[in-house]
Design a protein around this motif. Structure first.
Motif, PDB file in Angstrom:
ATOM      1  N   TRP A  58     -62.554  78.172 -13.137  1.00  0.00           N
ATOM      2  CA  TRP A  58     -62.382  77.825 -12.184  1.00  0.00           C
ATOM      3  C   TRP A  58     -63.044  78.509 -10.814  1.00  0.00           C
ATOM      4  O   TRP A  58     -63.076  78.030  -9.996  1.00  0.00           O
ATOM      5  N   ASP A 116     -56.706  86.831  -2.642  1.00  0.00           N
ATOM      6  CA  ASP A 116     -56.327  85.590  -3.167  1.00  0.00           C
ATOM      7  C   ASP A 116     -55.902  83.823  -2.826  1.00  0.00           C
ATOM      8  O   ASP A 116     -55.713  84.145  -1.990  1.00  0.00           O
ATOM      9  N   GLY A 117     -55.940  82.574  -3.737  1.00  0.00           N
ATOM     10  CA  GLY A 117     -55.882  82.325  -3.012  1.00  0.00           C
ATOM     11  C   GLY A 117     -54.018  81.762  -2.617  1.00  0.00           C
ATOM     12  O   GLY A 117     -53.664  80.914  -1.393  1.00  0.00           O
ATOM     13  N   ALA A 118     -53.764  82.235  -4.078  1.00  0.00           N
ATOM     14  CA  ALA A 118     -51.913  81.969  -2.946  1.00  0.00           C
ATOM     15  C   ALA A 118     -52.030  82.895  -1.811  1.00  0.00           C
ATOM     16  O   ALA A 118     -50.895  82.227  -1.215  1.00  0.00           O
ATOM     17  N   VAL A 121     -52.902  80.673   1.190  1.00  0.00           N
ATOM     18  CA  VAL A 121     -51.592  79.592   0.980  1.00  0.00           C
ATOM     19  C   VAL A 121     -50.519  79.989   2.066  1.00  0.00           C
ATOM     20  O   VAL A 121     -50.305  79.625   2.153  1.00  0.00           O
ATOM     21  N   TYR A 150     -50.010  72.264  -7.157  1.00  0.00           N
ATOM     22  CA  TYR A 150     -49.521  73.950  -7.854  1.00  0.00           C
ATOM     23  C   TYR A 150     -50.922  74.476  -6.312  1.00  0.00           C
ATOM     24  O   TYR A 150     -52.257  74.053  -5.160  1.00  0.00           O
ATOM     25  N   HIS A 151     -50.233  75.143  -5.884  1.00  0.00           N
ATOM     26  CA  HIS A 151     -50.235  76.154  -4.422  1.00  0.00           C
ATOM     27  C   HIS A 151     -50.548  77.935  -4.764  1.00  0.00           C
ATOM     28  O   HIS A 151     -50.739  78.228  -4.175  1.00  0.00           O
ATOM     29  N   GLY A 152     -50.306  78.053  -6.217  1.00  0.00           N
ATOM     30  CA  GLY A 152     -50.584  79.468  -6.449  1.00  0.00           C
ATOM     31  C   GLY A 152     -49.074  80.275  -6.724  1.00  0.00           C
ATOM     32  O   GLY A 152     -47.966  78.777  -6.642  1.00  0.00           O
ATOM     33  N   GLU A 209     -53.362  69.098  -2.176  1.00  0.00           N
ATOM     34  CA  GLU A 209     -55.170  69.341  -2.459  1.00  0.00           C
ATOM     35  C   GLU A 209     -56.102  68.435  -2.737  1.00  0.00           C
ATOM     36  O   GLU A 209     -55.306  66.990  -2.996  1.00  0.00           O
ATOM     37  N   ASP A 243     -54.942  72.734   0.645  1.00  0.00           N
ATOM     38  CA  ASP A 243     -56.130  73.573  -0.143  1.00  0.00           C
ATOM     39  C   ASP A 243     -56.846  73.122  -1.228  1.00  0.00           C
ATOM     40  O   ASP A 243     -56.621  72.312  -2.557  1.00  0.00           O
ATOM     41  N   VAL A 245     -58.947  75.885  -2.769  1.00  0.00           N
ATOM     42  CA  VAL A 245     -59.090  77.017  -3.414  1.00  0.00           C
ATOM     43  C   VAL A 245     -59.558  75.979  -4.494  1.00  0.00           C
ATOM     44  O   VAL A 245     -60.496  76.816  -5.285  1.00  0.00           O
ATOM     45  N   ALA A 246     -58.492  74.875  -5.181  1.00  0.00           N
ATOM     46  CA  ALA A 246     -59.450  75.002  -6.607  1.00  0.00           C
ATOM     47  C   ALA A 246     -61.104  73.909  -6.012  1.00  0.00           C
ATOM     48  O   ALA A 246     -62.153  73.935  -7.004  1.00  0.00           O
ATOM     49  N   LYS A 272     -61.078  80.553  -5.280  1.00  0.00           N
ATOM     50  CA  LYS A 272     -62.251  80.900  -5.949  1.00  0.00           C
ATOM     51  C   LYS A 272     -63.697  80.399  -5.544  1.00  0.00           C
ATOM     52  O   LYS A 272     -64.109  82.151  -6.211  1.00  0.00           O
TER      53      LYS A 272
HETATM   54  C1  LIG Z   1     -55.946  78.125  -8.559  1.00  0.00           C
HETATM   55  C2  LIG Z   1     -55.086  77.497  -7.463  1.00  0.00           C
HETATM   56  C3  LIG Z   1     -54.535  79.006  -6.125  1.00  0.00           C
HETATM   57  C4  LIG Z   1     -54.331  80.214  -6.389  1.00  0.00           C
HETATM   58  O1  LIG Z   1     -55.376  80.666  -6.186  1.00  0.00           O
HETATM   59  P1  LIG Z   1     -55.113  82.303  -6.713  1.00  0.00           P
HETATM   60  O2  LIG Z   1     -56.213  83.296  -6.396  1.00  0.00           O
HETATM   61  O3  LIG Z   1     -54.611  81.786  -8.502  1.00  0.00           O
HETATM   62  O4  LIG Z   1     -54.534  82.486  -6.057  1.00  0.00           O
HETATM   63  C5  LIG Z   1     -53.868  77.872  -5.243  1.00  0.00           C
HETATM   64  N1  LIG Z   1     -54.190  77.092  -4.834  1.00  0.00           N
HETATM   65  C6  LIG Z   1     -55.118  75.649  -5.377  1.00  0.00           C
HETATM   66  C7  LIG Z   1     -54.629  74.523  -5.740  1.00  0.00           C
HETATM   67  C8  LIG Z   1     -55.573  75.861  -7.328  1.00  0.00           C
HETATM   68  O5  LIG Z   1     -56.184  75.035  -7.908  1.00  0.00           O
END
Ligand SMILES: *Cc1c(COP(=O)(O)O)cnc(C)c1O
Length: 432
Positions: A58, A116-118, A121, A150-152, A209, A243, A245-246, A272
Motif C-alpha cells: 500500500w 512511519d505511520g505508527a 499516530v 488499525y493504526h500501526g 480512518e 488517520d 496513512v492508508a 505510506k
Molecule cells: C499502515 C497503517 C499504519 C501504520 O503505518 P506504518 O508505516 O506501517 O507504521 C497506520 N494507520 C493505518 C490506517 C495504516 O494502514
C-alpha cells in the motif's frame, strides 16, 4: 542445482526477521526475493516478473524505479541526505511542507514529520492529549476509536487499534479507549455520535480512518457517516484525528479521503504514499488551533517534547516534493477513478458465477474481495494469493480477504490481468 531464489531465501531466513511472518514457514511459503523493479513490476533474483497488485503493501503510488523520483533522490544526494529537525531546519523539508500545506484538508497546517505511520499516530495521540493540558483543561485524557481499527504496531497505536492480528496478548500494555462499532456495522456513526455526546468531557480525541478501514479487511463506509461523526466532534469540542496513512495520496480517488467526506480534521496522519513508496516518511498534520496551543515561553512545558531522529529526512522530502508535482502532471486521480470503476465492474462480473466470492468492497483503488470458505481452516486467502503469485501477480491477503491495491498509474490491461489471474486462482483453489 539450486535456483538463485532458493539460495537467497535461505540466506534471508538465516539473518532477517520478517514482520507479520511466521519464520518457521517463511521459506516454504515461497516468498519472492526482489532484486530490481521496472514500472509496476517487481523482478526477482531469477529474473521472474511480478505485477505489483498490492503497491508493495500500500505504499507505491506511481510505480517503481520512476525516473523523475530517482532523479529527485540523486539531486538531493548531491546536497545533503539528512540533517536534524530538532531546533533546526532543512531547505527541502520546508519546500515539501509548503507544497503539502494547500493540499491537505487541515486548516492552516503545521507538519511534524516522522518515519512511519505508527509514529505519526503516536504523535497525534500525544498532541491531542497535551492540547488540553496546555490550556489548563483537565480530564480530557481518553480516546474514542472504532471497532476494526488499525493504526500501526506501536503500543499507543495498538491501544487505539481494535486488536486481532495476534496482538491480544499485549492487552495488559494497552491503555483503555472507548470503542464504537466499525464500518461493518451500518449504524456505526449513530453509535459513535451518541458516545461522543455522552463522553465529551473526558475525550481528548476521536480517531478514525476516513472512508476505509484497511487492515481489518477493507471495510468501507459512506462519506455522510464520516461527516456526521466529524460534526459531533465539532459540536462537543472534541478533537478529530483522521488517520489517512492508508487512504491518503489518492488511493480512494481523491488526494485524501477526508475531502470526499467534506471534513477538516484537527489532526491528520499521513505516511505510506507520502514519498510515492520510496522512503520512510510520515507526518502528523496539525491545524492552526492545535498548533497554537503549544506556543509559550522558550523551554517551557508548553513545548511538544517529542521528535524522531530521522524526522523530516531530506532525501525523503526531496522525493515527496517531486512526487506531489508528478501527481498533478500525470493526472493520477483521473486514472484512479477510471481504473477503480473498471476494477469494480470486472470483479462484480467475476463474482457472478463464483460462489467462493463473498462480498467485494472498494473505494477508488482500495479493494477487498472477501472469500467465503465453507470451513474456517481452509486458508483460502493465503492459497489463492499464492496461486496468483505463481501466475505472476503479487497479491497478499488479510485472512480470507484478498486485497487488491493496484499502483495508481495501473493501466486498463493490467486491471484485466489482475482480475483474470484472481479468477483463475480462485478456480484452482476454491473447489468443494
Ligand atoms: C499502515 C497503517 C499504519 C501504520 O503505518 P506504518 O508505516 O506501517 O507504521 C497506520 N494507520 C493505518 C490506517 C495504516 O494502514
Amino acid at each position: 542445482m539450486t535456483s538463485a531464489h532458493e539460495r537467497w531465501a535461505a540466506r534471508d531466513a538465516a539473518v532477517v526477521w520478517h514482520g507479520f511472518t511466521q519464520m518457521s514457514s517463511y521459506v516454504d511459503n515461497q516468498p519472492i526475493i526482489v532484486e530490481s523493479a521496472e514500472g509496476r513490476e517487481l523482478i526477482d533474483v531469477d529474473g521472474r516478473r511480478y505485477l505489483d497488485a498490492i503497491s508493495s503493501l500500500w505504499v507505491t503510488t506511481l510505480g517503481h524505479h520512476v525516473p523523475e523520483l530517482d532523479q529527485a533522490a540523486r539531486e538531493q544526494l548531491d546536497r545533503v541526505a539528512h540533517s536534524t529537525m530538532l531546533g533546526n531546519g532543512n531547505r527541502i523539508t520546508i519546500e515539501l511542507a509548503e507544497a503539502l500545506a494547500p493540499r491537505v484538508p487541515v486548516a492552516e497546517p503545521h507538519f511534524l514529520f516522522a518515519s512511519d505511520g505508527a509514529a505519526a499516530v503516536e504523535q497525534a495521540l500525544k498532541i491531542a492529549f497535551q492540547f488540553w493540558t496546555n490550556q489548563g483543561i483537565s480530564g480530557r485524557t481518553r480516546y474514542l476509536a472504532l471497532g476494526g481499527a488499525y493504526h500501526g504496531d506501536t503500543i499507543g497505536a495498538i491501544s487505539v487499534g481494535a486488536g486481532g492480528f495476534g496482538t491480544d496478548m499485549f492487552d495488559p500494555l494497552r491503555f483503555s479507549v472507548l470503542r464504537a462499532p466499525g464500518y461493518d456495522d451500518a449504524a456505526w456513526a449513530e453509535a459513535a455520535v451518541a458516545m461522543i455526546a455522552a463522553h465529551a468531557h473526558e475525550l481528548a480525541a476521536v480517531v478514525i480512518e476516513p472512508l476505509v478501514q484497511g487492515a481489518v479487511g477493507m471495510w468501507v463506509t459512506n462519506p455522510e457517516s464520516v461527516e456526521r461523526v466529524a460534526a459531533a466532534c465539532r459540536e462537543h469540542d472534541v478533537l478529530l484525528i483522521a488517520d489517512e496513512v492508508a487512504t491518503g495520496f489518492g488511493r480512494t480517488g481523491t488526494l485524501f479521503a477526508s475531502e470526499q467526506c467534506g471534513i477538516r480534521p484537527d489532526i491528520m496522519c499521513i505516511g505510506k504514499g507520502l514519498t510515492g513508496g520510496y522512503l520512510a516518511m510520515a507526518a502528523t498534520v496539525a491545524s492552526r488551533r492545535v498548533y497554537e496551543a503549544f506556543l509559550g515561553p522558550d523551554l517551557s512545558e508548553m513545548t511538544l517534547y517529542h521528535g524522531h531522529s530521522f524526522s523530516g529526512n531530506a532525501l525523503a522530502a526531496a522525493v515527496g516534493l517531486r512526487h506531489l508535482q508528478l501527481f498533478d502532471e500525470l493526472d493520477v486521480l483521473v486514472n484512479v477513478r477510471e481504473r477503480g470503476a473498471q476494477l469494480g465492474a470486472r470483479l462484480a462480473e467475476m463474482a457472478t458465477d463464483r460462489a467462493a466470492v463473498g462480498s467485494i468492497r472498494r473505494r477508488g483503488l482500495m479493494t477487498g474481495v472477501e472469500l467465503a470458505p465453507p470451513a474456517d481452516d481452509l486458508r483460502w486467502g493465503r492459497r489463492v494469493c499464492a496461486a496468483a503469485v505463481r501466475r505472476g501477480v503479487l497479491l497478499r491477503p488479510l485472512g480470507d480477504v484478498v486485497v487488491i491495491m493496484p499502483i495508481l498509474t495501473t493501466t486498463a490491461d493490467e486491471i484485466d490481468r489482475i482480475v483474470d489471474v484472481l479468477a483463475e486462482s480462485i478456480d484452482e483453489i476454491c473447489v468443494g
